[in-house]
Design a protein around this motif. Sequence first.
Motif, PDB file in Angstrom:
ATOM      1  N   UNK A 153       0.831  -1.207   0.000  1.00 12.97           N
ATOM      2  CA  UNK A 153       0.000   0.000   0.000  1.00 12.97           C
ATOM      3  C   UNK A 153       0.866   1.259   0.000  1.00 12.97           C
ATOM      4  N   UNK A 154       1.942   1.211   0.775  1.00 15.60           N
ATOM      5  CA  UNK A 154       2.864   2.352   0.853  1.00 15.60           C
ATOM      6  C   UNK A 154       3.478   2.635  -0.521  1.00 15.60           C
ATOM      7  N   UNK A 155       3.929   1.598  -1.188  1.00 14.51           N
ATOM      8  CA  UNK A 155       4.560   1.766  -2.494  1.00 14.51           C
ATOM      9  C   UNK A 155       3.573   2.293  -3.534  1.00 14.51           C
ATOM     10  N   UNK A 156       2.319   1.958  -3.374  1.00 16.57           N
ATOM     11  CA  UNK A 156       1.280   2.430  -4.293  1.00 16.57           C
ATOM     12  C   UNK A 156       0.736   3.807  -3.908  1.00 16.57           C
ATOM     13  N   UNK A 157       1.160   4.321  -2.754  1.00 20.78           N
ATOM     14  CA  UNK A 157       0.650   5.603  -2.282  1.00 20.78           C
ATOM     15  C   UNK A 157      -0.757   5.528  -1.740  1.00 20.78           C
ATOM     16  N   UNK A 158      -1.205   4.302  -1.374  1.00 24.99           N
ATOM     17  CA  UNK A 158      -2.577   4.113  -0.904  1.00 24.99           C
ATOM     18  C   UNK A 158      -2.647   4.032   0.622  1.00 24.99           C
ATOM     19  N   UNK A 159      -1.893   4.892   1.267  1.00 22.61           N
ATOM     20  CA  UNK A 159      -1.926   5.005   2.731  1.00 22.61           C
ATOM     21  C   UNK A 159      -2.359   6.422   3.083  1.00 22.61           C
ATOM     22  N   UNK A 269      13.521  -1.253  -3.917  1.00 19.82           N
ATOM     23  CA  UNK A 269      14.577  -0.528  -4.623  1.00 19.82           C
ATOM     24  C   UNK A 269      14.223  -0.313  -6.092  1.00 19.82           C
ATOM     25  N   UNK A 270      13.547  -1.285  -6.702  1.00 21.99           N
ATOM     26  CA  UNK A 270      13.132  -1.139  -8.092  1.00 21.99           C
ATOM     27  C   UNK A 270      12.098  -0.023  -8.234  1.00 21.99           C
ATOM     28  N   UNK A 271      11.112  -0.017  -7.333  1.00 25.36           N
ATOM     29  CA  UNK A 271      10.087   1.034  -7.366  1.00 25.36           C
ATOM     30  C   UNK A 271      10.730   2.398  -7.110  1.00 25.36           C
ATOM     31  N   UNK A 272      11.649   2.457  -6.140  1.00 21.01           N
ATOM     32  CA  UNK A 272      12.337   3.720  -5.820  1.00 21.01           C
ATOM     33  C   UNK A 272      13.056   4.266  -7.050  1.00 21.01           C
ATOM     34  N   UNK A 274      12.499   3.683 -10.171  1.00 12.02           N
ATOM     35  CA  UNK A 274      11.542   4.088 -11.208  1.00 12.02           C
ATOM     36  C   UNK A 274      10.915   5.446 -10.892  1.00 12.02           C
ATOM     37  N   UNK A 275      10.519   5.621  -9.655  1.00 14.54           N
ATOM     38  CA  UNK A 275       9.788   6.827  -9.283  1.00 14.54           C
ATOM     39  C   UNK A 275      10.696   8.035  -9.062  1.00 14.54           C
ATOM     40  N   UNK A 276      11.958   7.800  -8.701  1.00 10.83           N
ATOM     41  CA  UNK A 276      12.848   8.904  -8.339  1.00 10.83           C
ATOM     42  C   UNK A 276      13.920   9.181  -9.387  1.00 10.83           C
ATOM     43  N   UNK A 277      13.829   8.544 -10.541  1.00 13.70           N
ATOM     44  CA  UNK A 277      14.912   8.643 -11.520  1.00 13.70           C
ATOM     45  C   UNK A 277      15.127  10.062 -12.045  1.00 13.70           C
ATOM     46  N   UNK A 278      14.112  10.896 -11.990  1.00 10.24           N
ATOM     47  CA  UNK A 278      14.259  12.253 -12.513  1.00 10.24           C
ATOM     48  C   UNK A 278      14.758  13.249 -11.470  1.00 10.24           C
TER      49      UNK A 278
END
Length: 287
Positions: A153-159, A269-272, A274-278
């Motif tokens: 849920x945290x990784x999806x922002x559903x918290x 780490x994979x999600x991080x 992807x989401x923070x690459x910019x």
Amino acid sequence: MANLNIALQYSGINFPGHLHTLQSMHYAEEFKFHDTDILIVTYPKSGTTWMQEILTLICSDGNQAPAKTIPNWIRTPWIEHYYCEDILQDKLDNRIITTHLPFHILSKSLKQSNAKVIYVARNPMDVVVSFYHFHKMAKFLPEPGTFGEFLEKFLLGKVHFGSWFEHIKDWLSHREEFNFLFITYEELKKDLRSSVEKLCKFLEHSLLPDVVDTIVWHCSFTNMKDNQMINYTLVPNEIMDHQRGKFMRKGKVGDWKEHFTEEQKQHFEKVFQEKMREMDIRFIWSL
């Protein structure tokens, strides 16, 4: 105010109905910041209480009396909480204000002033662990389920409070537009004295070395966790179940290692990435 089982949705994000109302959120969004204000911005469980305590001591020139006699939610109120308007109505200058709100809610009003903004960030892997344990004791937050379920849920922002990734990206992407300081929980942990000196310089509030020593001593985790004004033991069990955990639990860097499986670590780490690459900031989350 009760509403322990109610979530307030505002701007697409869920907030605890126990502390947030439509009126309080409108108040925050339209708040008139002053140039003398200091705004602490954090995602939950990122070192908020620590920064509130440090700034209280800096702004009182090391006088520990306010920190030992006034609860932190009165000294450094959350702008989005329903009681904030009453606390701030008679205090016009040198206010320390706290928020967990995302950038887009506060940006319009904040841009109308030269208030000082201090953004405190923490390794999100430690954030999710601390947030998970907080859900277990805070009766105004949903039951977290298993750690694995909560992590997803945290990784999806559903918290509650929304996405950690969007929160930090939005604030840091606009940091040049404000009188802004970025500091991490890990910096505070690694060298608290240097961090206090860094904050003093940013605030243009010089202190004698012995006063800095006092602040460093007072703001150690050991001293803070025993201070009723910040450890939330003043909050009744009906709201925070102190038998299920402590608000100030460990204060460690790297506690995530005791909770994550190797598979969860790799997924995070994979999600991080992807989401923070910019992002153009290199985060250092270890000591």
